[in-house]
Write an enzyme that holds these catalytic residues in place. Structure first.
Site, PDB file in Angstrom:
ATOM      1  N   HIS A   1      34.611  43.390  47.013  1.00  0.00           N
ATOM      2  CA  HIS A   1      35.225  42.369  46.175  1.00  0.00           C
ATOM      3  C   HIS A   1      34.985  40.950  46.688  1.00  0.00           C
ATOM      4  O   HIS A   1      35.491  39.986  46.108  1.00  0.00           O
ATOM      5  CB  HIS A   1      36.740  42.595  46.065  1.00  0.00           C
ATOM      6  CG  HIS A   1      37.091  43.683  45.093  1.00  0.00           C
ATOM      7  ND1 HIS A   1      37.757  44.827  45.462  1.00  0.00           N
ATOM      8  CD2 HIS A   1      36.853  43.820  43.760  1.00  0.00           C
ATOM      9  CE1 HIS A   1      37.923  45.603  44.397  1.00  0.00           C
ATOM     10  NE2 HIS A   1      37.382  45.013  43.356  1.00  0.00           N
TER      11      HIS A   1
ATOM     12  N   TYR B   1      44.182  36.039  36.833  1.00  0.00           N
ATOM     13  CA  TYR B   1      44.265  37.326  37.520  1.00  0.00           C
ATOM     14  C   TYR B   1      45.699  37.731  37.741  1.00  0.00           C
ATOM     15  O   TYR B   1      46.565  36.898  37.978  1.00  0.00           O
ATOM     16  CB  TYR B   1      43.654  37.229  38.919  1.00  0.00           C
ATOM     17  CG  TYR B   1      42.195  36.977  38.985  1.00  0.00           C
ATOM     18  CD1 TYR B   1      41.304  37.748  38.263  1.00  0.00           C
ATOM     19  CD2 TYR B   1      41.702  35.990  39.815  1.00  0.00           C
ATOM     20  CE1 TYR B   1      39.956  37.519  38.365  1.00  0.00           C
ATOM     21  CE2 TYR B   1      40.352  35.752  39.924  1.00  0.00           C
ATOM     22  CZ  TYR B   1      39.473  36.519  39.196  1.00  0.00           C
ATOM     23  OH  TYR B   1      38.155  36.297  39.307  1.00  0.00           O
TER      24      TYR B   1
ATOM     25  N   ASN C   1      39.620  44.907  32.454  1.00  0.00           N
ATOM     26  CA  ASN C   1      38.915  43.726  32.917  1.00  0.00           C
ATOM     27  C   ASN C   1      37.970  43.316  31.785  1.00  0.00           C
ATOM     28  O   ASN C   1      37.737  44.083  30.862  1.00  0.00           O
ATOM     29  CB  ASN C   1      38.143  44.037  34.199  1.00  0.00           C
ATOM     30  CG  ASN C   1      37.737  42.776  34.923  1.00  0.00           C
ATOM     31  OD1 ASN C   1      38.138  41.671  34.573  1.00  0.00           O
ATOM     32  ND2 ASN C   1      36.901  42.941  35.949  1.00  0.00           N
TER      33      ASN C   1
ATOM     34  N   ARG D   1      43.815  49.641  34.424  1.00  0.00           N
ATOM     35  CA  ARG D   1      43.871  48.222  34.127  1.00  0.00           C
ATOM     36  C   ARG D   1      42.679  47.882  33.243  1.00  0.00           C
ATOM     37  O   ARG D   1      41.766  48.694  33.084  1.00  0.00           O
ATOM     38  CB  ARG D   1      43.835  47.380  35.403  1.00  0.00           C
ATOM     39  CG  ARG D   1      42.493  47.412  36.109  1.00  0.00           C
ATOM     40  CD  ARG D   1      42.525  46.601  37.401  1.00  0.00           C
ATOM     41  NE  ARG D   1      42.538  45.174  37.143  1.00  0.00           N
ATOM     42  CZ  ARG D   1      41.465  44.388  37.216  1.00  0.00           C
ATOM     43  NH1 ARG D   1      40.280  44.899  37.514  1.00  0.00           N
ATOM     44  NH2 ARG D   1      41.553  43.091  37.002  1.00  0.00           N
TER      45      ARG D   1
ATOM     46  N   TYR E   1      32.092  32.677  37.310  1.00  0.00           N
ATOM     47  CA  TYR E   1      31.989  34.045  37.811  1.00  0.00           C
ATOM     48  C   TYR E   1      31.643  35.007  36.678  1.00  0.00           C
ATOM     49  O   TYR E   1      30.899  35.967  36.852  1.00  0.00           O
ATOM     50  CB  TYR E   1      33.307  34.442  38.476  1.00  0.00           C
ATOM     51  CG  TYR E   1      33.358  35.877  38.917  1.00  0.00           C
ATOM     52  CD1 TYR E   1      32.494  36.354  39.912  1.00  0.00           C
ATOM     53  CD2 TYR E   1      34.262  36.771  38.357  1.00  0.00           C
ATOM     54  CE1 TYR E   1      32.536  37.667  40.323  1.00  0.00           C
ATOM     55  CE2 TYR E   1      34.305  38.090  38.757  1.00  0.00           C
ATOM     56  CZ  TYR E   1      33.446  38.533  39.736  1.00  0.00           C
ATOM     57  OH  TYR E   1      33.489  39.842  40.135  1.00  0.00           O
ATOM     58  N   LYS E   2      32.188  34.730  35.498  1.00  0.00           N
ATOM     59  CA  LYS E   2      31.932  35.616  34.370  1.00  0.00           C
ATOM     60  C   LYS E   2      30.645  35.229  33.626  1.00  0.00           C
ATOM     61  O   LYS E   2      30.312  35.828  32.600  1.00  0.00           O
ATOM     62  CB  LYS E   2      33.129  35.613  33.421  1.00  0.00           C
ATOM     63  CG  LYS E   2      34.353  36.292  34.068  1.00  0.00           C
ATOM     64  CD  LYS E   2      35.525  36.400  33.143  1.00  0.00           C
ATOM     65  CE  LYS E   2      36.768  36.987  33.830  1.00  0.00           C
ATOM     66  NZ  LYS E   2      36.664  38.436  34.099  1.00  0.00           N
TER      67      LYS E   2
ATOM     68  N   GLU F   1      36.345  46.338  30.122  1.00  0.00           N
ATOM     69  CA  GLU F   1      36.295  47.540  30.954  1.00  0.00           C
ATOM     70  C   GLU F   1      37.681  48.167  31.019  1.00  0.00           C
ATOM     71  O   GLU F   1      38.641  47.505  31.431  1.00  0.00           O
ATOM     72  CB  GLU F   1      35.856  47.181  32.375  1.00  0.00           C
ATOM     73  CG  GLU F   1      34.421  46.750  32.471  1.00  0.00           C
ATOM     74  CD  GLU F   1      34.040  46.294  33.888  1.00  0.00           C
ATOM     75  OE1 GLU F   1      32.846  46.062  34.109  1.00  0.00           O
ATOM     76  OE2 GLU F   1      34.940  46.164  34.751  1.00  0.00           O
TER      77      GLU F   1
END
Lengths: 356, 320
Positions: free
Chosen positions: A201, A37, A233, A231, A324-325, A273
């Site tokens: 979040h 991140y 993602n 940005r 998480y992904k 994204e």
């Protein structure tokens, strides 16, 4: 440039695919061989590849709201999602003004940047909108909700690719008070509506401890009219599903178990994204468009640099992030498949594909 | 990055409103439309004051829906550092100037069922835009406006004529005072309170509302601090490797900009946080004047807001 809009599906028989042009302009998100991140926000202005001499006819960053070959099919998919679940589009009462701001932003940008596809004629408050790809022609009175078939946010986002979160700004925070969310990477507007920036979040691992959100919020609160930001993602999706929502997890979650070494190249997709942020003029709200681009792994590795780098990113990803992904289950399988496309050669800096 | 979105404008009207206030109208020099804005927004006006570049924020007071022109009102401050004097003495119709895109640090809370506004003196200006915005959407508001006397109460008669039921005027010279306690007691649930005016008035309104149990989120204020003057001091900018002098009537931010170093800013009045700068080393005393940093940060010696804060002492090294 004329766009040939494709007839394709993002469900059932999954006929979605990218043309060679769409592969070439794909927004590959990794600028180096590892991923962690960061507050990777930059101004949303057209950029040309820096680390390559390769000439690209266009990039997904060139326009305020990119329209590509999947436009018509994506809008049909949105219609199907909304018909089954109207709560994918919600707007709290104080957000109607922000909806008008968004409608104006999209209509004026599209009419100016794609004059062959969209037209907007304004005579004071009397507006005339023409959307050729979707065959829509609408005369309405700006700021008068009674002259449109939907509220202003829903009306325009049924005609614009990507999800949209409208964020009210108050008390030094941002509040998820309206949105159109049908192509999401496993989050729910119905669950998040009314939450502030830290609340929605909360499920993201590691980033809170790293202070990412405090810094990101400060940046976003200061975004100014006329200076949008963006940005990227990413995640991985089995089958080209636009709608990977918690509401439909029972439908798509099981598809992760269908991956085999034989079908991986065709079934597994890198999902990127393009997130942009615009300050809206009348409401002082922020709009947060989240545009989803997908590419199958078999198409991805046609760019040798992307194949090598994808392998290294997945290999070195911290376990919490992989969890998480939603990658953990298939991680070994994916690495094994990708290893055939990583000869260990160094990769050039930056995300853009190399000249061939 | 700091000045992003500057708009070249032409001054098309200068009106003397009263003995202290002048009103200025700006239109785009290229003949196009200006961006729509939200009530309460300000613009930063760039002035070329014979060698000194000044950037002062002023509330936009025209109707936000009117994109043909912006208007601002400037109160002359004879004791100030010169920005308002420049506007009063040198800005004439036909002059080319540069302004920023609108920024709103004093927006309406659109959830409010009613907007209760308290204005003091020149603090009336952000409410002009807000009232225009609200009246267009039939929003409910009430304005309580205090000034020294009718002659100095800019726009009071226009506002009363247009909104006779919503506008209430108070004049110090007639010993008229806002009955704040009574006013706060009688408001319907869902009312939001806004105050803009002199420092003392803002503190009075905020403290009275807090004592009366108003939630913090329902009380909004805007106070632009003019950067205070002070003794000159020297600063080392570590990243750009420059040593700069901050003059008596210059802010630290202005001195950084004058040295050709691009630094972030938004409000230039100590409240938005955008110009927050890390201190690498210091030997001396900070004169913090901002509303942004916490008391602990003010005492900590690690941060400074260069738009309004100063320094006295031997060494100051900034991460800029």
């Amino acid at each position: 440039m004329a766009i040939a809009f494709k007839e394709e599906t993002f469900r059932d028989d999954f006929t979605f695919s990218n043309s060679p042009e769409a592969i070439r302009r794909f927004p590959f998100p990794f600028h180096e061989d590892s991923y962690m991140y960061s507050v990777n926000l930059e101004q949303h202005v057209p950029v040309r590849p820096e680390n390559t001499t390769r000439s690209l006819p266009d990039t997904v960053f060139d326009k305020t709201f990119d329209v590509d070959e999947h436009y018509v099919a994506e809008m049909k998919d949105r219609e199907l999602v909304l018909a089954e679940d109207p709560l994918r589009c919600q707007s709290l009462p104080h957000m109607t003004l922000a909806g008008w701001d968004l409608l104006e932003l999209i209509m004026t940008a599209k009419a100016a940047e794609y004059p062959d596809l969209f037209e907007l004629h304004r005579d004071g408050d009397h507006w005339h909108w023409i959307n050729r790809p979707l065959g829509i022609e609408q005369k309405f009175v700006f700021m008068d909700e009674t002259t449109l078939p939907y509220g202003p946010m829903e009306y325009i986002t049924r005609q614009t690719q990507g999800d949209f979160a409208l964020l009210d700004q108050r008390d030094d925070n941002l509040w998820m008070d309206a949105g159109m969310v049908t192509t999401q990477a496993d989050w729910s507007l119905d669950f998040d509506i009314g939450m502030n920036f830290f609340e929605w979040h909360a499920p993201v691992p590691k980033a809170h401890e790293m202070g990412i959100f405090v810094r990101a919020l400060k940046f976003l609160l200061n975004i100014r009219q006329g200076s949008p930001a963006r940005r990227l993602n990413w995640t991985l999706t089995v089958n080209p599903l636009l709608d990977t929502s918690p509401e439909n997890y029972h439908k798509w979650g099981v598809q992760r178990a269908t991956l085999t070494p034989e079908n991986l190249g065709q079934k597994l997709h890198l999902r990127v994204e393009l997130q942009t942020f615009f300050r809206l003029p009348r409401s002082n709200a922020l709009v947060f468009p989240i545009r989803c681009y997908m590419i199958s792994f078999q198409d991805l590795v046609t760019e040798p640099k992307w194949g090598r780098r994808m392998h290294r990113v997945i290999r070195d990803l911290p376990d919490e992030l992989a969890d998480y992904k939603g990658i953990t289950r298939n991680r070994e399988l994916i690495l094994d498949w990708l290893s055939h496309y990583d000869d260990g050669a160094p990769t050039s800096p930056g995300a853009w594909a190399d000249e061939r | 990055m700091s000045g992003g979105g500057k708009i070249p404008v032409t001054v098309t009207e200068v009106v003397r409103v009263n003995e202290l206030i002048k009103r200025f109208k700006f239109e785009r020099s290229d003949g196009g439309l200006l961006p729509t804005f939200s009530g309460g927004a300000h613009t930063v006006v760039e002035m070329q004051d014979y060698g000194t570049s000044r950037l002062n924020p002023y509330s936009l007071m025209s109707d936000p829906a009117d994109t043909s022109a912006y208007t601002i009102s400037v109160r002359r401050d004879d004791e100030g550092r010169g920005g308002s004097l420049f506007m009063h003495r040198h800005v004439r119709p036909g002059m080319e100037m540069s302004i920023s895109n609108p920024v709103n640090l004093f927006p309406l809370d659109l959830r409010a069922r009613k907007h209760l506004m308290i204005a003091g003196g020149i603090g009336i200006t952000p409410f002009m835009g807000q009232i225009a915005q609200l009246s267009a959407i039939s929003g409910r508001f009430e304005l309580h406006y205090a000034a020294r006397n009718p002659a100095l109460a800019a726009y009071a008669s226009e506002l009363s004529a247009r909104y006779p039921r919503q506008v209430h005027l108070y004049f110090d010279d007639y010993d008229q005072r806002i009955d704040l306690q009574g006013l706060l007691d009688g408001q319907p649930l869902g009312t939001h309170l806004y105050v803009c005016g002199p420092k003392g008035m803002i503190a009075w309104v905020r403290n009275t509302a807090e004592a009366a149990g108003w939630p913090r989120e329902a009380v909004h204020h805007e106070e632009f601090l003019a950067p205070p003057s002070g003794k000159p001091f020297e600063v080392k900018l570590a990243v750009s490797n420059k040593v700069i002098q901050v003059g008596e009537h210059q802010s630290l931010l202005e001195a950084i900009e004058a040295a050709g170093v691009d630094a972030p800013y938004l409000c230039r009045g100590g409240c938005c946080g955008q110009c927050e700068t890390d201190v690498i080393d210091y030997d001396g005393t900070f004169l913090h004047n901002d509303h942004w940093l916490s008391e602990e940060q003010h005492a900590g010696g690690k941060k400074i807001m260069p738009c309004v804060s100063r320094f006295e002492g031997k060494t100051l090294v900034l991460d800029r």
